[in-house]
Design a protein around this motif. Sequence first.
Motif, PDB file in Angstrom:
ATOM      1  N   THR A   1       0.812  -1.229   0.000  1.00  0.00           N
ATOM      2  CA  THR A   1       0.000   0.000   0.000  1.00  0.00           C
ATOM      3  C   THR A   1       0.843   1.277   0.000  1.00  0.00           C
ATOM      4  O   THR A   1       0.534   2.212  -0.735  1.00  0.00           O
ATOM      5  CB  THR A   1      -0.955   0.062   1.212  1.00  0.00           C
ATOM      6  N   LEU A   2       1.886   1.306   0.820  1.00  0.00           N
ATOM      7  CA  LEU A   2       2.617   2.567   0.960  1.00  0.00           C
ATOM      8  C   LEU A   2       3.353   2.920  -0.325  1.00  0.00           C
ATOM      9  O   LEU A   2       4.129   2.137  -0.840  1.00  0.00           O
ATOM     10  CB  LEU A   2       3.608   2.501   2.127  1.00  0.00           C
ATOM     11  N   GLY A   3       3.079   4.117  -0.835  1.00  0.00           N
ATOM     12  CA  GLY A   3       3.764   4.584  -2.038  1.00  0.00           C
ATOM     13  C   GLY A   3       3.195   4.008  -3.322  1.00  0.00           C
ATOM     14  O   GLY A   3       3.770   4.195  -4.392  1.00  0.00           O
ATOM     15  N   GLN A   4       2.060   3.334  -3.234  1.00  0.00           N
ATOM     16  CA  GLN A   4       1.454   2.840  -4.481  1.00  0.00           C
ATOM     17  C   GLN A   4       0.938   4.015  -5.306  1.00  0.00           C
ATOM     18  O   GLN A   4       0.833   3.929  -6.526  1.00  0.00           O
ATOM     19  CB  GLN A   4       0.349   1.830  -4.187  1.00  0.00           C
ATOM     20  N   GLU A   5       0.611   5.104  -4.598  1.00  0.00           N
ATOM     21  CA  GLU A   5       0.252   6.355  -5.286  1.00  0.00           C
ATOM     22  C   GLU A   5       1.287   7.407  -4.893  1.00  0.00           C
ATOM     23  O   GLU A   5       1.373   7.785  -3.731  1.00  0.00           O
ATOM     24  CB  GLU A   5      -1.163   6.771  -4.850  1.00  0.00           C
ATOM     25  N   ILE A   6       2.113   7.827  -5.845  1.00  0.00           N
ATOM     26  CA  ILE A   6       3.137   8.825  -5.545  1.00  0.00           C
ATOM     27  C   ILE A   6       2.906  10.067  -6.390  1.00  0.00           C
ATOM     28  O   ILE A   6       2.822   9.983  -7.613  1.00  0.00           O
ATOM     29  CB  ILE A   6       4.557   8.276  -5.818  1.00  0.00           C
TER      30      ILE A   6
END
Length: 251
Positions: free
Chosen positions: A8-13
């Motif tokens: 999940t973390l950084g999947q959208e940057i």
Amino acid sequence: KAKLQTQTLGQEIIYKNEVTSTQEEAHEAARKGAAEGTIIVADRQLKGKGRLGRKWESPPGSGLWFSLILRPPIPPQEAPQLTLLTAVAVTEAVTEATGLQPQIKWPNDILLNGKKVAGILTEMQSDPDRIQAVIVGIGININQMEFPEELSDIATSLKQESEGTTYSRADFIAILLSRYEYWYHHYLKHGFLDVKKRWEALTFTIGKKIKATTVTKTLIGTAVGITDDGVLLLKKEDGEIEHIYSADISL
Ligand code: BT5
């Protein structure tokens, strides 16, 4: 080389060349419903924020300045635990990326050889009993070889501490997000205890005689531990224990 191995973390940057502060951008994105794990990263911040209205020096080209949006299902009063969790993740990432061993200074400083290499700013959007979002701001000095005069004695970078080795910011953030996700999931599943133990192993604040300057007073005593909420326990000369929620610590 940089490969993001998180779920999940950084999947959208969201990447920006220049912002006032990634914290502001992240607050705005969170209010508009951005998913947990969304990251705002900028090459340069014109007004990078520290705690208590202080400034975070964020020149272009050399540092990693970003904010992470979390939506943890925890009560608002437990949010300070995330500052300590973040410090653990950043410290482990520095060691994994460089082999260097930073120390944590309560609550939010990551030091190498006694100088600050990274800082953390945790802010919250919440109702009285429910967190809407936690915005975790992380600033890491990666490749700076010099600092403004007022910081030259107190700040350092990964490059300065490793004889001029240049590090990739993309590689570093990939490593950091992996460490972060590991600890964040562990924390949500098993609670704060293991994070606290790891934090205690990586800090040098505990056991030391310190001076704690809060907004209202200065206290001197021995740092004897942290509570399960991440509050610092200071034992004064008269034996009385004070709870320190927010302060600057010096030795
Ligand atoms: C912090 O505040 O250490 C929190 C820093 C958080 C920065 C990140 S960058 C991405 C995100 N977006 C933002 O706008 N902020 C977050 P504090 O504990 O108050 O420390 C601030 C103090 O650290 C300053 O007063 C200086 O003495 C020192 N300082 C400023 N810039 C520095 C730097 N680049 N490296 C080391 N020390 C610095």
